[in-house]
Structures are given as C-alpha cells and as structure tokens.
Design a protein around this motif. Structure first.
Motif, short mmCIF file in Angstrom:
data_model
loop_
_atom_site.label_atom_id
_atom_site.label_comp_id
_atom_site.label_asym_id
_atom_site.label_seq_id
_atom_site.Cartn_x
_atom_site.Cartn_y
_atom_site.Cartn_z
N GLN A 102 0.83 -1.20 0.00
CA GLN A 102 0.00 0.00 0.00
C GLN A 102 0.87 1.26 0.00
N ALA A 103 1.93 1.24 0.81
CA ALA A 103 2.84 2.39 0.84
C ALA A 103 3.51 2.60 -0.52
N LYS A 104 3.93 1.51 -1.14
CA LYS A 104 4.56 1.61 -2.45
C LYS A 104 3.59 2.14 -3.49
N ARG A 105 2.31 1.73 -3.40
CA ARG A 105 1.31 2.20 -4.35
C ARG A 105 1.10 3.71 -4.22
N PHE A 106 1.07 4.21 -2.99
CA PHE A 106 0.95 5.66 -2.76
C PHE A 106 2.14 6.39 -3.39
N GLN A 107 3.35 5.86 -3.18
CA GLN A 107 4.54 6.50 -3.72
C GLN A 107 4.51 6.57 -5.25
N LEU A 108 4.17 5.45 -5.88
CA LEU A 108 4.18 5.39 -7.34
C LEU A 108 3.11 6.30 -7.94
N THR A 109 1.91 6.29 -7.33
CA THR A 109 0.83 7.12 -7.86
C THR A 109 1.19 8.60 -7.77
N PHE A 110 1.77 9.01 -6.64
CA PHE A 110 2.17 10.41 -6.49
C PHE A 110 3.22 10.79 -7.53
N ALA A 111 4.22 9.93 -7.73
CA ALA A 111 5.31 10.24 -8.66
C ALA A 111 4.80 10.33 -10.10
N ARG A 112 3.84 9.48 -10.47
CA ARG A 112 3.37 9.44 -11.85
C ARG A 112 2.39 10.56 -12.17
N ILE A 113 1.63 11.00 -11.17
CA ILE A 113 0.66 12.08 -11.40
C ILE A 113 1.30 13.45 -11.22
N LYS A 114 2.43 13.51 -10.54
CA LYS A 114 3.09 14.77 -10.18
C LYS A 114 3.34 15.71 -11.35
N PRO A 115 3.70 15.24 -12.56
CA PRO A 115 3.92 16.19 -13.67
C PRO A 115 2.72 17.07 -13.98
N CYS A 116 1.51 16.61 -13.63
CA CYS A 116 0.29 17.42 -13.83
C CYS A 116 -0.36 17.71 -12.48
N ARG A 117 0.44 18.03 -11.50
CA ARG A 117 -0.08 18.18 -10.14
C ARG A 117 -1.07 19.33 -10.03
N ALA A 118 -0.86 20.42 -10.78
CA ALA A 118 -1.79 21.54 -10.71
C ALA A 118 -3.17 21.14 -11.20
N LEU A 119 -3.22 20.39 -12.30
CA LEU A 119 -4.50 19.93 -12.82
C LEU A 119 -5.13 18.90 -11.88
N ALA A 120 -4.30 18.03 -11.31
CA ALA A 120 -4.81 17.02 -10.38
C ALA A 120 -5.41 17.68 -9.14
N ALA A 121 -4.80 18.76 -8.69
CA ALA A 121 -5.34 19.48 -7.53
C ALA A 121 -6.64 20.19 -7.86
N GLN A 122 -6.76 20.64 -9.11
CA GLN A 122 -7.97 21.37 -9.52
C GLN A 122 -9.17 20.43 -9.67
N LEU A 123 -8.95 19.21 -10.19
CA LEU A 123 -10.04 18.25 -10.42
C LEU A 123 -10.23 17.37 -9.19
N SER A 124 -11.43 16.93 -8.98
CA SER A 124 -11.74 16.17 -7.75
C SER A 124 -11.79 14.67 -8.03
N HIS A 125 -10.65 14.10 -8.36
CA HIS A 125 -10.60 12.65 -8.56
C HIS A 125 -10.55 11.94 -7.22
N SER A 126 -11.14 10.77 -7.18
CA SER A 126 -10.99 9.95 -5.99
C SER A 126 -9.62 9.29 -6.01
N LEU A 127 -9.20 8.78 -4.88
CA LEU A 127 -7.90 8.12 -4.79
C LEU A 127 -7.86 6.88 -5.69
N ASP A 128 -8.96 6.15 -5.76
CA ASP A 128 -9.02 4.95 -6.60
C ASP A 128 -8.84 5.29 -8.08
N VAL A 129 -9.43 6.39 -8.53
CA VAL A 129 -9.29 6.79 -9.93
C VAL A 129 -7.85 7.21 -10.22
#
Length: 384
Positions: free
Chosen positions: A46-73
């Motif tokens: 679970q910890a590894k999954r959190f790390q990988l998801t953060f690293a892969r979404i990070k290049p579009c972090r501003a857009l990710a913060a603006q949109l209300s995606h659930s953690l599962d999505v």
C-alpha cells in the motif's frame, strides 16, 4: 466517532485523492516503502502504491489538484500512464488527457475511458520474435526456477517426436513419473550431458561447505585443524584433499557463543581461490540479510562504512545485502535514522534495525541460518 462521521470522512477522503497523496509525500519524503509501512502500520504494498501514484501524477499536479478525482481513480490513471511508451508519445499530454477525461467519473467508467485512451497511443514496431525462452530470476520455496518458452510449431513438433520414444519407455519403467517431468529430465540431460534417451532425473553435483571449528592461536601455528568431533587434520592435507563434492574448508573460531570466520580455502574448485572475503560472506548466511535474494546476487555490504569508521576490514564487517536493500541502508550510524541499517547482534547474526535503539529484525527464511554461522550455532547448542 459514530458510524455516520466515519462514513462521511471516508467519502471526503475518496473525493480528494490528490490532497491525500500530497499529504503522504510531505509526511514521508523519500523514505522507503518498508520504513513507511513499519512506522504507519500499513502494508508495504500500500505504501509503495501511494509513492508510485504520487510520482506518476506529479507532472500534472496543478491539474490534479484542480479536479476532484478519488484516490481509486488516481491509482487507475497511475497504472495506465506507465503503459504509454514515452519514446513514441507525449507522456505529459496523455496524462493531462486522462485526468480531464476521468473528471467526475466513477471507477468503472474511468477504467473504460482509460482503456480507450491507451489504445490511441503509438506503439513501437517490433519484428516478430520466434523461439524465445525465459528463466525466472529467483527460485521458489522448493528451489525450482520457472522456465517459460515459445517455439515455432515446426520446431516444437520435431522436439516432441525426438523425445516421444524415450518418454514412453520412462513412463513404463516408472509409474510415478509423469510426461511433463520426463520431458524436463530429457531436456536437462540433453543440454548438460548430451543424452537424448535418458528421461530419469539428472544427478546433481553439490558443493556443501565443510565447517571446522578451530583455535587460530594454536591450530594455525601448528598447521593442524581440530574438527568438532576431535579429529586432527593437517591443514595442507585438508586444503589439497581431492574429495568429490566437498567444496570448501572454512576455519571458524569460537568466543563464547559467537562464531568468527578466520580463513577459507578451496579443496577442488581452485578457480574460486580469489576473492576469499566475498566467498566467506556468501557462505555465512547464503542469502540477503533482509530478503530472499540468494547470496550470489547480493553485494558484500560493509556494515561500518569506511567514510564513518576508518577501521581495518574484518569478517564481522561484511554481510550479504541485495542491491535494493544495500541502497536503502543508512550508512552513517550517527545520522538520524531514515530507512534503517543492518547491524550484528551479540552473537554475530546480521539483522535490520529501524533505529539505533530498536530491536533486530532477522530474515525469517530458514535458509538464512543454514550457512557456516548457523552450523557453528548448532554445534554450540549441542555441546551445551
């Protein structure tokens, strides 16, 4: 907290996945998944999954913060974006497209949308591969390595025809034998020994370690090895004795309940006569001090890094660590703990400690204690 409050918090958490991921990253920084799992009480996966998801979404972090995606999505998007080949596609553009397309979508809808977007990615053209085989990197609990192969139909048919007669004969002679086992035996015998008709299990030659308990202050000066059974063998004879499948002679001294390797010499396999320190480390625990990686794939890790200790090297300073755990090890024992480090306990066993005053975490695999240190421990236990 009542049930209604708990459910409300759950809904709030699933509706702001990126805020959770950013909070997770701010809390743990570059700590390893194993350390995070230890401190937070969650699984390492679970910890590894959190790390990988953060690293892969990070290049579009501003857009990710603006949109209300659930953690599962977000986890779904993370698992999909790595399937896009970055050499043939604009990875950031695909990530932006996925985030926007999944806005306010359920997990089921997002999965379907992401599959369609992934289908539009350009894929490299590769020539058709034929007659390929793969071996697993690590053996399983039964010391078996998975073998996977694909052959052209014509080649496979000719191999089966070549082995059919020998397989039928072997099955008639041994009722407990199965066709797949007979085929495997034939392949091993054919490749290693040139035998294409023998479907019996191939004989293996082993080289176990011969561990001999010695007092280096007396025995080495006299040139004699005193074995645990009381027999005395001249050192020169022990090293040069051409005894089939005996492997190596190790000299081990005992101080109280602690065993220490003093010397190692080959009996037969003279081509391994160099790098004695490395061999001594490999034969001590036979595997990584923290995971199931065999010692042959491990680094000879220095417990006291030269940059921080400046003390002469000895056997106690070396232990097996796989490349991953070796990179995670906190080399500076005086710095604040991050991932933890490997140390030796009062009996000499290497174990992982998450903090200087924490307890030892030993490798639970039984093979870990089958090397020379474990053998000496057994001898001492039987003498008590």
């Amino acid at each position: 907290m009542n049930n209604t409050d708990a459910y409300s918090r759950y809904l709030a958490a699933t509706a702001s996945g990126w805020e959770l991921l950013e909070a997770f990253a701010a809390r743990h920084g570059s700590l390893s998944a194993a350390t995070i799992a230890h401190h937070d009480g969650i699984s390492q996966a679970q910890a590894k999954r959190f790390q990988l998801t953060f690293a892969r979404i990070k290049p579009c972090r501003a857009l990710a913060a603006q949109l209300s995606h659930s953690l599962d999505v977000l986890h779904l998007i993370s698992g999909t974006i790595i399937k896009v080949n970055p050499r043939h596609n604009d990875l950031r553009a695909f990530l932006d497209k996925m985030l926007r397309a999944c806005h306010l979508k359920s997990v089921a809808d997002a999965e379907h949308i992401l599959r369609e977007i992934l289908a539009t990615a350009k894929k490299p053209t590769r020539p058709a591969r034929v007659n390929r085989i793969n071996f697993a990197h690590k053996p399983d609990d039964n010391n078996m390595v998975r073998f996977l192969g694909k052959l052209r139909a014509e080649d496979a048919r000719r191999i089966q025809e070549k082995f059919q007669a020998a397989i039928r004969a072997a099955l008639r002679e041994n009722e407990s034998l199965t066709g797949d086992v007979a085929m495997a035996n034939l392949m091993v015998n054919a490749i290693l020994r040139g035998e294409t008709t023998n479907a019996s299990a191939p004989e293996h030659e082993y080289s176990p370690a011969v561990v001999m308990s010695v007092d280096p202050n007396v025995d080495l000066e006299r040139g004699v090895i005193n074995t645990a059974s009381g027999a005395s063998i001249p050192l020169e004879d022990a090293i040069n004795y051409h005894l089939r499948n005996t492997g190596w002679v190790l000299g081990v001294s005992q101080t109280g309940s602690k065993a220490k390797l003093e010397f190692i010499a080959p009996i037969i396999n003279t081509r391994f006569s160099t790098g004695t320190h490395r061999l001594g480390v490999m034969l001590e625990t036979l595997m990584c001090a923290r995971c199931d990686t065999p010692a042959i794939f491990c680094h000879a890790h220095h417990i006291e890094a030269w940059a921080h200790s400046r003390r002469p090297r000895d056997w106690e300073d070396l232990t097996n660590l796989c490349p991953v755990d070796n990179s995670l090890n906190d080399d500076n024992p005086n710095a604040p703990p991050r991932n933890g480090r490997v140390e030796r306990d009062e009996r000499g066993w290497p174990g992982w400690k998450y903090s200087p005053d924490g307890r030892f975490h030993y490798n639970p695999n039984p093979v870990f204690r089958h090397g020379w240190r474990g053998t000496i421990a057994d001898i001492l236990a039987n003498q008590a």
